[in-house]
Design a protein around this motif. Sequence first.
Motif, PDB file in Angstrom:
ATOM      1  N   GLU A  59       6.542   0.599  -5.682  1.00  0.00           N
ATOM      2  CA  GLU A  59       5.952   0.025  -4.463  1.00  0.00           C
ATOM      3  C   GLU A  59       4.511  -0.407  -4.752  1.00  0.00           C
ATOM      4  OE1 GLU A  59       6.766  -1.022  -1.628  1.00  0.00           O
ATOM      5  OE2 GLU A  59       8.649  -0.115  -0.976  1.00  0.00           O
ATOM      6  N   ASN A  60       3.525   0.382  -4.322  1.00  0.00           N
ATOM      7  CA  ASN A  60       2.149  -0.078  -4.545  1.00  0.00           C
ATOM      8  C   ASN A  60       1.782  -0.179  -6.021  1.00  0.00           C
ATOM      9  OD1 ASN A  60       2.011   2.749  -4.910  1.00  0.00           O
ATOM     10  ND2 ASN A  60      -0.043   2.906  -4.013  1.00  0.00           N
ATOM     11  N   MET A  61       2.389   0.681  -6.856  1.00  0.00           N
ATOM     12  CA  MET A  61       2.009   0.639  -8.264  1.00  0.00           C
ATOM     13  C   MET A  61       2.612  -0.547  -9.007  1.00  0.00           C
ATOM     14  SD  MET A  61      -0.291   2.727  -8.469  1.00  0.00           S
ATOM     15  CE  MET A  61      -0.622   2.291 -10.172  1.00  0.00           C
ATOM     16  N   ALA A  62       3.705  -1.114  -8.497  1.00  0.00           N
ATOM     17  CA  ALA A  62       4.201  -2.360  -9.088  1.00  0.00           C
ATOM     18  C   ALA A  62       3.151  -3.447  -8.913  1.00  0.00           C
ATOM     19  CB  ALA A  62       5.524  -2.768  -8.448  1.00  0.00           C
ATOM     20  N   PHE A  63       2.631  -3.564  -7.693  1.00  0.00           N
ATOM     21  CA  PHE A  63       1.597  -4.565  -7.464  1.00  0.00           C
ATOM     22  C   PHE A  63       0.309  -4.229  -8.215  1.00  0.00           C
ATOM     23  CE2 PHE A  63      -2.231  -6.002  -5.421  1.00  0.00           C
ATOM     24  CZ  PHE A  63      -2.029  -7.374  -5.453  1.00  0.00           C
ATOM     25  N   LEU A  64      -0.147  -2.996  -8.083  1.00  0.00           N
ATOM     26  CA  LEU A  64      -1.436  -2.643  -8.673  1.00  0.00           C
ATOM     27  C   LEU A  64      -1.416  -2.660 -10.199  1.00  0.00           C
ATOM     28  CD1 LEU A  64      -2.636   0.042  -6.138  1.00  0.00           C
ATOM     29  CD2 LEU A  64      -3.921  -1.983  -6.855  1.00  0.00           C
ATOM     30  N   THR A  65      -0.285  -2.343 -10.797  1.00  0.00           N
ATOM     31  CA  THR A  65      -0.198  -2.455 -12.251  1.00  0.00           C
ATOM     32  C   THR A  65      -0.302  -3.913 -12.673  1.00  0.00           C
ATOM     33  OG1 THR A  65       1.110  -0.435 -12.456  1.00  0.00           O
ATOM     34  CG2 THR A  65       1.250  -1.999 -14.265  1.00  0.00           C
ATOM     35  N   GLY A 112       0.806  -1.215   0.000  1.00  0.00           N
ATOM     36  CA  GLY A 112       0.000   0.000   0.000  1.00  0.00           C
ATOM     37  C   GLY A 112       0.834   1.257   0.000  1.00  0.00           C
ATOM     38  N   LYS A 113       2.108   1.143   0.319  1.00  0.00           N
ATOM     39  CA  LYS A 113       3.003   2.307   0.355  1.00  0.00           C
ATOM     40  C   LYS A 113       3.111   2.911  -1.038  1.00  0.00           C
ATOM     41  CE  LYS A 113       6.851   2.010   2.700  1.00  0.00           C
ATOM     42  NZ  LYS A 113       8.243   1.625   3.087  1.00  0.00           N
ATOM     43  N   GLY A 120       5.070  -1.538   2.494  1.00  0.00           N
ATOM     44  CA  GLY A 120       5.676  -1.947   1.235  1.00  0.00           C
ATOM     45  C   GLY A 120       6.172  -3.369   1.355  1.00  0.00           C
ATOM     46  N   PHE A 121       7.139  -3.726   0.525  1.00  0.00           N
ATOM     47  CA  PHE A 121       7.665  -5.089   0.509  1.00  0.00           C
ATOM     48  C   PHE A 121       8.187  -5.512   1.879  1.00  0.00           C
ATOM     49  CE2 PHE A 121      11.280  -7.965   0.213  1.00  0.00           C
ATOM     50  CZ  PHE A 121      10.787  -9.003  -0.574  1.00  0.00           C
ATOM     51  N   ASN A 122       9.074  -4.709   2.471  1.00  0.00           N
ATOM     52  CA  ASN A 122       9.710  -5.113   3.731  1.00  0.00           C
ATOM     53  C   ASN A 122       8.718  -5.200   4.883  1.00  0.00           C
ATOM     54  OD1 ASN A 122      12.385  -5.486   2.844  1.00  0.00           O
ATOM     55  ND2 ASN A 122      12.775  -3.291   2.893  1.00  0.00           N
TER      56      ASN A 122
END
Length: 441
Positions: free
Chosen positions: A193-199, A187-188, A246-248
């Motif tokens: 960060e979040n846009m890598a996942f959301l994309t 969500g960060k 984020g990831f961490n």
Amino acid sequence: MKMYWRALMGATALCATAGLASAQDNVTLTIATVNNGDMIRMQGLTDDFTSQNPNIQLEWVTLEENILRERVTTDIATQGGQYDVLTIGTYEVPIWAKQDWLVALDGMPEDYDADDLLPAVREALSVEGTLYAAPFYGESAMVMYRTDLAEAAGITMPDSPTWADIKAAAEAMTDKDNEVYGICLRGKPGWGENMAFLTAMANSYGARWFDPDWNPQFDSEEWNAALTDYLDLMTNYGPPGASSNGFNENLSLFQQGKCGMWMDATVAASFVTDPENSTVADSVGFAQFPNKEGLDNHGNWLWAWSLAIPASSQKQDAAKAFIAWATSKGYTELVAENDGWRAAPPGTRTSLYENPDYQAEAPFAEQTLTAINAANTQKSSVQDIPYTGGQFVAIPEFQGIGTAVGQQFSAALAGQMSAEDALAAAQSNTTREMTRAGYIK
């Protein structure tokens, strides 16, 4: 400008890497890197390198992902020369290489064996057949889940789940009274960060960032469905404060046993199965990144944290010697000797996935390789697109645009705006920036 942008190594390898640096004596390399677990491990093993290269000292600048990107981009775009080795990814390499900002990694030691690099990763880090960054580890994305919680809830996770499967599993595994959340997702805010996942999620829903004329597509049904479902999953089954994770942060939550599922980079698999740091190490299963039912697109991303030399460095021979060491087969063996084969940097070399010792110790190896090989960075959406890139759009402007959109979507996750308002803001802001940059006439 908008582009702010050993197991011991054999004697031959040691002589070769030392030879690269022989012309430069008593130098200190400043290395900018991300604060991920594999990079931290590397710093702890560098006595192997400095003992063979006593003329080279290492100075580390270790930063959180978003801050790392900001600093190295600014430094290289201004030719600041602050760093000698950069940790960058598949997004930056081709763009920066074409600007002559990176040093070509030719002349590597003979036994470096660049042909052993996974073809998809090597191609992503090359321009016109020349390698400009060496992959430290590579990744795609997949589902990591608690097999014990799934069994207790009567859930069977398919090898290739749909988002409907994910929602049902998240609901069944959530136990907020005991601080167990069915799903943890980034969500960060940040383009990486979040846009890598959301994309990646949006791609799996059939969405796209731009149509063939570079018009933003956040007003589409596909983006609305993807973001709405993401917010629904996280609001009902996610941990509190997810807009800062984020990831961490999600890795830590999963290792503590607080996540039923986590969809993220395949590189995380070695950490969630590490019995010294993960309380659930013996209860982790893996599956492919989900797809929307009826769509054959799992949104697989392709990323490699890689080491590169900025053209502004005055210590290029020494820098190349370090990179040759850190991304070699010998380094992989060094990690295996110290921490076991499970901890070997994944996703870069074919030989690793052919190694029976690695296959025996890494239950995630097959899933990781499948995900990487399935990534189609030339066409990440089922719709027509004018760009390449899996979880990003491979244009210089994406760094700023992606982060701005990520801020809107993170605000929606924090409850500060609706999905519709976040998408409208993303559409408006992205249209303005793409027009300003000349993509839209």
